[in-house]
Design an enzyme around this catalytic site. Structure first.
Site, short mmCIF file in Angstrom:
data_model
loop_
_atom_site.label_atom_id
_atom_site.label_comp_id
_atom_site.label_asym_id
_atom_site.label_seq_id
_atom_site.Cartn_x
_atom_site.Cartn_y
_atom_site.Cartn_z
N GLU A 65 0.80 -1.22 0.00
CA GLU A 65 0.00 0.00 0.00
C GLU A 65 0.84 1.28 0.00
O GLU A 65 0.81 2.05 0.98
CB GLU A 65 -0.94 0.03 1.21
N GLU A 92 -5.14 -8.55 0.71
CA GLU A 92 -5.79 -8.28 2.00
C GLU A 92 -7.27 -8.06 1.79
O GLU A 92 -7.69 -7.42 0.83
CB GLU A 92 -5.25 -7.00 2.66
C1 NOJ Z 1 -4.02 -2.26 5.36
C2 NOJ Z 1 -2.65 -2.51 5.88
O1 NOJ Z 1 -1.82 -3.09 4.92
C3 NOJ Z 1 -2.61 -3.28 7.18
O2 NOJ Z 1 -1.37 -3.05 7.76
C4 NOJ Z 1 -3.76 -2.85 8.07
O3 NOJ Z 1 -3.68 -3.42 9.34
C5 NOJ Z 1 -5.05 -3.26 7.40
N1 NOJ Z 1 -5.15 -2.65 6.09
C6 NOJ Z 1 -6.31 -2.92 8.20
O4 NOJ Z 1 -6.43 -1.54 8.34
#
Ligand code: NOJ
Length: 449
Positions: A163, A352
């Site tokens: 991200e 994710e």
């Molecule tokens: C995106 C991130 O990559 C991760 O580190 C985070 O905990 C999750 N989303 C949930 O917000």
């Protein structure tokens, strides 16, 4: 059509969020170690010094993955554990930790998906300007080379950056994440471009230093729109909205990152400041940034409905929301991957997807997270639809394996399939882990039972 036979069912995590052992065995400091010390930066003054203590308890976590029948684990490497000063001397004990983890995964038939950068930049590099300093790109390539050489033959799936959108907007624009900066837009753009260069150099290094073929991608995120009616016209407005950049909130979109790394340019339809910046980028930079990739990783949690005229449709007040107040919009796992596949032509991996719930331990000692089970069932059914419609989706990684340190929210958000009782570090598989395990074992058939 059901999920293909080789569909990857996995769970994900990241180093700073789970490992703890913040100064063990020669690890250097990261910008998150520093940021957490700033008064008021993190809810209740919490930090990742201990987190889930995965550094010492990873074998329990691998056992949990195995019990869930998962075929893959996405985790990140802490750069300052390997190169405490960001570059130069390598910390063998840091490598040894990941050796133990990778070996145990392989022994259990679980494929490691290794992320190189999940936001924990070595503090030593931040002192030299962090992502604002182009030298960090070479440092990242050096780190990628060390990793590729060391894990050659064992790790065959890599994700360069996690991200970059959030790392940049939260870390360098809004200052709510490490390193907590609020830079002017010109500097933000430079950081963005340096991340893209770092990605390209790392892809080259990973391929050069691996003697066997490796699969490399990036984990991107951003707003994605879905049509309120499934017509060609409405699908078109949803696709276009997903890839158009507005001056406000432009950072939170897939296309500046994926257009750069896959198509070799920043999006043509962009705000003036980005177009101006883009015009000054030399061709030689694009030759570095745009490397062949094997997949597009997408972190997708929720989407925005849009109508055929391109108007955003307000979500009903009664729509269920997660504990982080994100709307529950399963449709986005049908349309989001489809748009990404249409635009970039590469297989998509959901790197994710998940939900934060107000999980508690019940009097029977178990965690009955019916909301997460429902979330999984609804989202995965939509993912199945997109597979059926011809979108090449190679895998799904649930965020997260265990509850963990949720950045500025500290430990107040629980995203895990497995509950962590922080005072004892006891791992308690939630009901969702059993349900998800069955979904994985049946290759998706359990979604319909
Ligand atoms: C995106 C991130 O990559 C991760 O580190 C985070 O905990 C999750 N989303 C949930 O917000």
């Amino acid at each position: 059509m059901p999920f293909p036979n080789n569909f990857v069912w996995g769970a994900a995590s990241s180093a700073y969020q789970i490992e703890g052992a913040f100064d063990a065995d020669g690890k250097g400091r990261s910008i998150w170690d520093d940021f957490c010390e700033l008064p008021g930066a993190i809810r209740d003054g919490q930090d990742g010094r201990v987190a889930c203590d995965a550094y010492h308890r990873f074998s329990e976590d691998v056992r949990l993955l195995k019990e869930m029948n998962l075929s893959a684990y996405r985790f990140s490497v802490s750069w300052p554990r390997i190169l405490p000063a960001g570059t130069g001397s390598v910390n063998e004990k840091g490598l040894a930790y990941y050796d133990s983890l990778v070996d145990l995964l392989l022994e259990n038939g679980i494929t490691p998906y290794m992320t190189l950068y999940h936001w924990d930049l070595p503090s030593a590099l931040q002192k030299k300007g962090g992502w604002l300093n182009r030298a960090v790109c070479e440092a990242f390539a050096e780190y990628a080379s060390v990793i590729a050489k060391h894990f050659d033959g064992k790790v065959r799936h890599y994700i360069t950056l996690n991200e970059p959108q959030c790392a940049l907007s939260l870390g360098y624009e809004l200052g709510t994440h490490a390193p907590g900066l609020k830079l002017p837009v010109e500097d933000q753009l430079q950081c963005m471009h340096n991340m893209m260069l770092a990605h390209g150099l790392a892809v080259k290094a990973l391929r050069k230093e691996s003697s066997c073929p490796v699969k490399v991608g990036i984990a991107s995120t951003g707003t994605l729109y879905y049509p309120v009616t499934d017509t060609p016209e409405n699908r078109q407005t949803a696709y276009e909205a997903s890839f158009s950049l507005k001056p406000d909130g432009w950072f939170f979109s897939h296309c500046w990152c994926l257009d750069a790394v896959v198509l070799g340019h920043y999006p043509e339809a962009s705000p003036d400041f980005l177009r101006k910046f883009s015009n000054g980028v030399p061709e030689s930079d694009w030759n570095i940034i745009c490397q062949p990739l094997d997949f597009v990783g997408a972190n997708i949690y929720h989407g925005t409905p849009i109508d055929v005229h391109g108007n955003v449709v307000l979500l009903p007040k009664s729509l269920p929301r997660t504990a982080t107040d994100w709307p529950i919009t399963p449709e986005i796992l049908r349309y989001g991957p489809r748009w990404l596949y249409e635009r970039y032509g590469l297989p998509v991996i959901i790197t994710e997807n998940g939900i934060s719930c107000k999980d508690t331990m019940h009097s029977d000692g178990q965690v009955h997270d019916a909301d997460r089970v429902e979330f999984l069932r609804r989202y995965l059914k939509e993912l199945e639809k997109t597979v059926d419609e011809g979108t090449a989706v190679e895998g799904y990684f649930h965020w997260s394996l265990t509850d963990n340190f949720e950045w500025e929210y500290g430990y107040t958000q629980r995203f895990g399939l497995v509950y962590i009782d922080y005072p004892t570090q006891r791992r308690i598989p939630k009901d969702s882990s059993v349900w998800y395990g069955r979904a994985a074992e049946s290759n998706g058939k359990h979604l319909h039972q």
